[in-house]
Write a protein that holds these residues in place. Structure first.
Motif, PDB file in Angstrom:
ATOM      1  N   GLN A  46       2.903  11.269  -5.549  1.00 52.10           N
ATOM      2  CA  GLN A  46       1.770  10.475  -5.331  1.00 52.10           C
ATOM      3  C   GLN A  46       1.968   9.166  -5.877  1.00 52.10           C
ATOM      4  OE1 GLN A  46      -0.594  11.548  -3.178  1.00 52.10           O
ATOM      5  NE2 GLN A  46      -1.122   9.577  -3.475  1.00 52.10           N
ATOM      6  N   THR A  47       2.529   9.184  -6.995  1.00 53.51           N
ATOM      7  CA  THR A  47       2.627   7.765  -7.735  1.00 53.51           C
ATOM      8  C   THR A  47       3.451   6.846  -6.838  1.00 53.51           C
ATOM      9  OG1 THR A  47       2.259   8.817  -9.720  1.00 53.51           O
ATOM     10  CG2 THR A  47       3.354   6.738  -9.774  1.00 53.51           C
ATOM     11  N   GLN A  48       4.669   7.710  -6.606  1.00 57.83           N
ATOM     12  CA  GLN A  48       5.599   6.869  -5.569  1.00 57.83           C
ATOM     13  C   GLN A  48       4.869   6.402  -4.417  1.00 57.83           C
ATOM     14  OE1 GLN A  48       9.106   8.980  -4.549  1.00 57.83           O
ATOM     15  NE2 GLN A  48      10.036   7.319  -3.145  1.00 57.83           N
ATOM     16  N   ALA A  49       4.069   7.225  -3.535  1.00 55.12           N
ATOM     17  CA  ALA A  49       3.417   6.730  -2.534  1.00 55.12           C
ATOM     18  C   ALA A  49       2.465   5.717  -2.838  1.00 55.12           C
ATOM     19  CB  ALA A  49       2.556   8.175  -1.926  1.00 55.12           C
ATOM     20  N   ARG A  50       1.519   6.001  -3.799  1.00 49.81           N
ATOM     21  CA  ARG A  50       0.735   4.649  -4.208  1.00 49.81           C
ATOM     22  C   ARG A  50       1.655   3.252  -4.698  1.00 49.81           C
ATOM     23  NH1 ARG A  50      -4.453   5.839  -7.647  1.00 49.81           N
ATOM     24  NH2 ARG A  50      -5.508   6.967  -6.089  1.00 49.81           N
ATOM     25  N   GLN A  51       2.724   3.290  -5.033  1.00 52.76           N
ATOM     26  CA  GLN A  51       3.603   2.273  -5.329  1.00 52.76           C
ATOM     27  C   GLN A  51       3.939   1.460  -4.050  1.00 52.76           C
ATOM     28  OE1 GLN A  51       4.103   0.693  -8.308  1.00 52.76           O
ATOM     29  NE2 GLN A  51       2.522   1.922  -9.144  1.00 52.76           N
ATOM     30  N   ASN A  52       4.323   2.447  -3.113  1.00 51.84           N
ATOM     31  CA  ASN A  52       4.763   2.095  -1.637  1.00 51.84           C
ATOM     32  C   ASN A  52       3.677   1.342  -1.019  1.00 51.84           C
ATOM     33  OD1 ASN A  52       7.499   2.837  -2.434  1.00 51.84           O
ATOM     34  ND2 ASN A  52       7.151   4.619  -1.007  1.00 51.84           N
ATOM     35  N   ALA A  53       2.405   1.904  -1.183  1.00 51.20           N
ATOM     36  CA  ALA A  53       1.175   1.260  -0.780  1.00 51.20           C
ATOM     37  C   ALA A  53       1.056  -0.227  -1.404  1.00 51.20           C
ATOM     38  CB  ALA A  53      -0.027   2.325  -0.676  1.00 51.20           C
ATOM     39  N   LEU A  54       1.201  -0.096  -2.421  1.00 47.78           N
ATOM     40  CA  LEU A  54       0.908  -1.549  -3.130  1.00 47.78           C
ATOM     41  C   LEU A  54       1.971  -2.487  -2.846  1.00 47.78           C
ATOM     42  CD1 LEU A  54       0.000  -0.149  -6.917  1.00 47.78           C
ATOM     43  CD2 LEU A  54      -1.474  -1.148  -5.094  1.00 47.78           C
ATOM     44  N   LEU A  55       3.239  -2.017  -2.381  1.00 45.98           N
ATOM     45  CA  LEU A  55       4.300  -2.897  -2.054  1.00 45.98           C
ATOM     46  C   LEU A  55       3.781  -3.651  -0.614  1.00 45.98           C
ATOM     47  CD1 LEU A  55       6.995  -4.068  -1.720  1.00 45.98           C
ATOM     48  CD2 LEU A  55       7.933  -1.825  -0.781  1.00 45.98           C
ATOM     49  N   GLY A  56       3.172  -2.570   0.201  1.00 43.91           N
ATOM     50  CA  GLY A  56       2.636  -3.454   1.593  1.00 43.91           C
ATOM     51  C   GLY A  56       1.454  -4.095   1.052  1.00 43.91           C
ATOM     52  N   LEU A  57       0.718  -3.806   0.202  1.00 34.08           N
ATOM     53  CA  LEU A  57      -0.224  -4.864   0.016  1.00 34.08           C
ATOM     54  C   LEU A  57       0.245  -6.160  -0.392  1.00 34.08           C
ATOM     55  CD1 LEU A  57      -3.371  -5.089  -0.495  1.00 34.08           C
ATOM     56  CD2 LEU A  57      -3.192  -4.448  -2.711  1.00 34.08           C
ATOM     57  N   ASP A  58       1.167  -6.285  -1.436  1.00 35.29           N
ATOM     58  CA  ASP A  58       2.041  -7.316  -2.037  1.00 35.29           C
ATOM     59  C   ASP A  58       2.488  -8.254  -0.791  1.00 35.29           C
ATOM     60  OD1 ASP A  58       1.095  -6.934  -4.381  1.00 35.29           O
ATOM     61  OD2 ASP A  58       2.850  -6.021  -5.152  1.00 35.29           O
ATOM     62  N   ILE A  59       3.050  -7.254   0.221  1.00 37.98           N
ATOM     63  CA  ILE A  59       3.913  -8.338   1.174  1.00 37.98           C
ATOM     64  C   ILE A  59       2.780  -8.694   2.288  1.00 37.98           C
ATOM     65  CG2 ILE A  59       5.152  -7.854   3.325  1.00 37.98           C
ATOM     66  CD1 ILE A  59       6.750  -5.838   1.709  1.00 37.98           C
ATOM     67  N   ALA A  60       1.642  -8.079   2.442  1.00 40.12           N
ATOM     68  CA  ALA A  60       0.493  -8.446   3.266  1.00 40.12           C
ATOM     69  C   ALA A  60       0.098  -9.776   2.589  1.00 40.12           C
ATOM     70  CB  ALA A  60      -0.460  -7.616   3.617  1.00 40.12           C
ATOM     71  N   PHE A  61      -0.190  -9.976   1.288  1.00 41.13           N
ATOM     72  CA  PHE A  61      -0.744 -10.740   0.660  1.00 41.13           C
ATOM     73  C   PHE A  61       0.209 -12.111   0.804  1.00 41.13           C
ATOM     74  CE2 PHE A  61      -1.847 -13.348  -3.187  1.00 41.13           C
ATOM     75  CZ  PHE A  61      -3.093 -13.482  -3.147  1.00 41.13           C
ATOM     76  N   GLY A  62       1.507 -11.846   0.575  1.00 42.56           N
ATOM     77  CA  GLY A  62       2.356 -12.772   0.508  1.00 42.56           C
ATOM     78  C   GLY A  62       2.481 -13.451   1.967  1.00 42.56           C
ATOM     79  N   GLN A  63       2.346 -12.620   2.894  1.00 45.00           N
ATOM     80  CA  GLN A  63       2.586 -13.193   4.595  1.00 45.00           C
ATOM     81  C   GLN A  63       1.249 -14.035   4.782  1.00 45.00           C
ATOM     82  OE1 GLN A  63       4.911 -13.066   6.748  1.00 45.00           O
ATOM     83  NE2 GLN A  63       5.828 -12.700   4.795  1.00 45.00           N
TER      84      GLN A  63
END
Length: 435
Positions: free
Chosen positions: A49-66
């Motif tokens: 679950q922690t890994q899944a949340r980290q991957n979701a935060l990765l998606g959020l970071d990339i979206a924010f950067g784009q």
């Protein structure tokens, strides 16, 4: 000789006691083993679950950067993907993507994972789709309440034993344009037009936006305490009953809590609200803006018959449905308007006002609405997804996570010449039922 039976009885009791203690020991070992297995499983689930949340935060970071990269500069235009000709239809799951264009009308990017780099809003072939706006957000996928799907992107890691790449999980993200919606709450001190605050569409009275508008009017004193659109469900309606989930779901693509935008003033940029990005083909949102024009008597009143409720002949529908095909100086077919002036002088507006019998000219309408109109947005909603795959079966998802953030563009400059700075003003984790 009389003591022998006693000795035998004592020996037999010792044997029974030994067996009983041995049984308890075996039971304790089994219990400890089961507890260890359970704790190990709990730890594994927690790790996944922690890994899944980290991957979701990765998606959020990339979206924010784009978002920062493509929408940070002042000369960018943002629009709902519907302006490219995607009609209101339940199966059109990319209609509510946010797109970015240059000031000259050139396409820049779609703000969604797995998007084709073309002016057509489409997911790259071969990618697994996932919904980031689904039943929990808008109910069943229908016209004007479409679900939003994006493509999943795989996260690979190198296996140190096999020395080869293997999938560890997936992530996905979507940026929604909040400026193409009507703000439910516009602080008076920050209004783009000091005397005008946008209102939600109140016609027909049975519509979701009409019910929400009634609640917002009666309980306006509570609105400054709301920090998200979803909290509006806590507002009671005039009959003191809670708003049904369908009211907010049916209004999701047309209403936001508060959309701020940046406006030049005295050689600097200031943050204002009460504005509306015209680059949307949401007839519901357009109806709200036109009803705002009438509600605040910003000019000759639009004839009630022109407003109607028809999805084809009413004034809001004519503008929304005709926006994609319209062309003008500063707008190409299946592209957004790059300036309010190009919208004001377009045949789209003139034809819609005349054909619907509005009784108002384009100049009169624009004069009243101009302070509210813009062609770009500065408030966005980001949703991101992440999952973790099974260690032995890389096709099985063991844990999934979703998160959401509201992002605001600020007057301050971003480092590296990326335009103006974005910041996250609201964040929450979502469950499957929220999507």
């Amino acid at each position: 000789m009389k003591e022998h039976p006693v000795i035998c009885r004592e020996s037999g009791f010792a044997l029974v006691l030994t067996l009983a203690l041995l049984s308890l020991l075996v039971l304790a070992v089994c219990a400890l083993s089961a507890l260890t297995r359970i704790n190990t499983r709990i730890a594994a689930i927690s790790l996944q679950q922690t890994q899944a949340r980290q991957n979701a935060l990765l998606g959020l970071d990339i979206a924010f950067g784009q978002l920062q990269k493509h929408a940070g500069p002042d000369d960018r235009v943002t629009a709902m993907a519907g302006v490219t000709g995607i009609a209101a239809l339940g199966s059109n799951t990319t209609r509510h993507w946010c797109g970015v264009w240059s000031a000259s009308g050139g396409f820049v990017a779609w703000l969604a994972s797995g998007a084709e780099i073309t002016p057509v809003a489409a997911i790259q072939s071969g990618l697994v789709r996932t919904a980031l706006v689904g039943v929990g957000s808008v109910g069943a996928s229908t016209a004007n309440s479409e679900h939003v799907e994006v493509g999943k992107l795989t996260i690979n890691a190198v296996d140190p034993v096999a020395v080869q790449s293997r999938p560890e999980g997936n992530f996905a993200w979507w940026v929604g344009d909040e400026g193409v919606k009507i703000s439910a709450f516009s602080p008076a001190a920050d209004l783009a037009s000091p005397v005008v605050s946008p209102v939600l569409a109140g016609n027909p009275p049975t519509s979701a936006t009409a019910k929400l508008r009634a609640a917002l009017t009666i309980y306006s004193a509570k609105l400054p305490r709301a920090i998200s659109y979803e909290q509006l469900r806590l507002l009671p309606t005039p009959d003191h009953a809670a708003l049904t989930p369908s009211v907010l779901q049916d209004s999701f693509h047309h209403t936001t809590l508060t959309a701020f935008y940046l406006r030049p003033q005295s050689a600097e940029m200031v943050r204002r609200t009460g504005a509306f990005n015209i680059n949307t083909n949401s007839a519901v949102a357009w109806r709200g803006i036109l009803e705002t024009y009438n509600a605040f008597s910003l000019g000759p009143i639009l004839a009630e018959t022109s407003m109607g409720t028809s999805m084809t002949t009413s004034l809001p529908s004519r503008i929304a449905n005709g926006l994609a095909a319209a062309s003008a100086i500063g707008k190409v077919v299946n592209g957004p308007f790059t300036t309010v002036d190009s919208f004001a002088s377009s045949t789209l507006l003139d034809t819609a006002l005349t054909a619907s019998g509005s009784g108002v000219t384009p100049a009169e309408l624009i004069t009243g609405l101009r302070p509210m109109l813009t062609t770009r947005s500065d408030t966005f909603r980001i949703r991101a997804y992440g999952d973790a795959l099974d260690a032995t079966d890389r096709t099985t998802v063991r844990a999934a996570a979703w998160c959401e953030a509201i992002v605001q563009r600020l007057p301050e400059s971003a480092p590296g010449g990326a335009g103006r700075k974005f910041t996250i003003t609201y964040f929450r984790w979502l469950g499957p039922a929220d999507i």
